[in-house]
Write a protein that holds these residues in place. Structure first.
Motif: not given
Length: 470
Positions: A185-202
């Motif tokens: 994404t470009p730097p202005h994009v923000r994630l929602t908390l559900p997507l952040r949680a779903a991505l997890g880590g590496a």
């Protein structure tokens, strides 16, 4: 970047309207479907995808368009249809074609096309002669922008990137195939908390285009390079300057309550009741909507949530819940069958603007009710300085600070009440529950002193020596 368009219409995009919209590219394009006909693809004559149109979604939840697409977008009415239209990034003519598809839908049905287009954007576009589009992803994987042996890459450019059905499907399939998902994404994009949680880590990553050039990890700040078919840290431990740039304090903050409840697999069990209890204690209202992806589209219903979980059992069920626009709140909810019964894992986050106070006085009464009525096993409450709208920018932020920890009756019994009540700390827990099945609630601070992490770590070590970890 991903060339996405979203048609928000007061009327349902029926077959006739969809066919009329899909003819925007002229007669030389072909149609294919995937995901049990839930996604329609416009392709060149040789099968190269240009535009994908997902099944329309009826939204019953107020504020979802504004939350995900921007505050100036207010669909008319309490319910509306959300239709996602995605152009191939490999075909220069595909973006105009996708805009034409969306424009035709809103012309026929009324409503709004996001992003807003200049007049004339509904003109027919001849994309059939563009042969630069990449072939559809193999097997059951939804179309992505780059696919290698190890990684599926998706390019995205929205104000807020949520856990859409499309991204959830890609995550599920790439995980099963032992591939990583990298969102660029470009730097202005923000994630929602559900997507952040779903991505997890590496190995999954949020890859941000650095304004100074190159890429960095949007969660850790590590400088990244494209190497051997994937994004990887550059190797010298560097962190991007854009990630660590200091932002002016806003006074906004987030309260997060993460807890687990455990129930006997009873026929009368109603899932989501513990989440609803937490919502009422902390906001004074119930959730307004729930669903399996974003946008959250269904009116809140623990009974329907329970039906979905039973239909999917014994596999886990992941759902989301959303609050009113007046009090930003969002939760992830996971139901799992375990040897001990049916477990619900809930993480509820609530946003507060500058000058607002999080209701920390409500945490202990909430813990007491969860213990008495919902089979609480553990609960951790934290407070952090962060955006009140509950989105995550690609920037280093202050860590959450523990406020309280609650240990349920089962683990108190395993640790021993006398042992659990006397940690080697200057805190004394409140006893909840009944004398026969006591629970302990440990106050850790007011969310302003990061030393609370040390206190929590020592408490976990004290309790873990008896219960096998907290």
């Amino acid at each position: 970047m991903t060339q996405d368009f979203i048609a928000l219409t007061p009327k349902a995009p029926d077959a006739a309207a969809l066919l009329a919209a899909l003819h925007a590219g002229g007669p030389d394009l072909t149609l294919t479907t995937t995901d049990d006909d839930a996604v329609v693809h416009l392709c060149t004559a040789d099968g190269r995808p240009l535009v994908s149109v997902e099944a329309p979604l009826l939204i019953h939840t107020a504020g979802e368009a504004e939350r995900l697409l921007g505050p100036d977008l207010s669909p008319a009415g309490t319910s509306y249809w959300w239709t996602e239209i995605r152009a191939s990034t490999a075909a220069p003519g595909a973006e105009a074609l996708a805009a034409s598809v969306g424009g035709r839908l809103t012309t026929l049905l009324g409503g709004t096309l996001w992003p807003r287009r200049e007049p004339g954007s509904t003109a027919v576009v001849d994309a059939a002669q563009d042969h630069h589009a990449v072939a559809a992803s193999p097997g059951d994987l939804p179309v992505v922008d780059v696919l290698t042996d190890s990684t599926a890459v998706v390019l995205a450019d929205r104000p807020v990137l949520g856990l859409t059905t499309w991204l959830a499907d890609i995550l599920r399939i790439t995980t099963a195939a032992d591939r990583a998902l990298h969102l660029v994404t470009p730097p202005h994009v923000r994630l929602t908390l559900p997507l952040r949680a779903a991505l997890g880590g590496a190995p999954n990553r949020w890859v941000v285009q650095d304004p100074a050039g190159g890429y960095y990890d949007g969660l850790s700040g590590a400088v990244l390079v494209w190497r051997n078919g994937t994004f990887a840290p550059i190797g010298d431990g560097r962190v991007a300057d854009a990630f660590t740039a200091t932002a002016a304090p806003t006074g906004e903050h987030q309260l997060t309550v993460a807890f687990r409840t455990l129930h006997a697999p009873d026929a009368d069990l109603l899932l989501g009741a513990s989440l609803q209890t937490a919502w009422r204690h902390l906001t004074g209202t119930d959730p307004v909507g729930w669903g399996t992806a974003e946008p959250v589209n269904l009116p809140w219903s623990p009974r329907q949530l329970t039906t979905l979980a039973r239909d999917r059992a014994p596999a886990p069920t992941h759902t989301l819940a959303i609050g009113t626009p007046a009090r930003p709140a969002i939760a992830t909810h996971r139901t799992t069958r375990t040897a001990a019964g049916v477990a619900e894992d809930v993480t509820l986050a609530i946003g507060y603007a500058a000058g607002e106070q999080a209701p920390l006085e409500a945490i202990e009464p909430l813990a007491a009710e969860l213990v008495d009525a919902h089979g609480l096993t553990t609960m951790l409450t934290t407070l952090r300085a962060a955006r009140a709208d509950l989105t995550l920018p690609a920037r280093l932020g202050p860590p959450p600070v523990p406020v309280a920890f609650t240990l349920g009756p089962r683990d108190v019994r395993e640790a021993g009440l006398a042992h659990a009540r006397r940690p080697p700390l200057a805190i004394r827990p409140a006893q909840l529950g009944t004398p026969d099945a006591p629970s302990l609630h440990y106050p850790l601070g007011d969310g302003t002193d990061t030393a609370a992490w040390t206190t929590l770590s020592r408490l976990a070590a004290h309790l873990g020596s008896r219960v096998g970890g907290v």
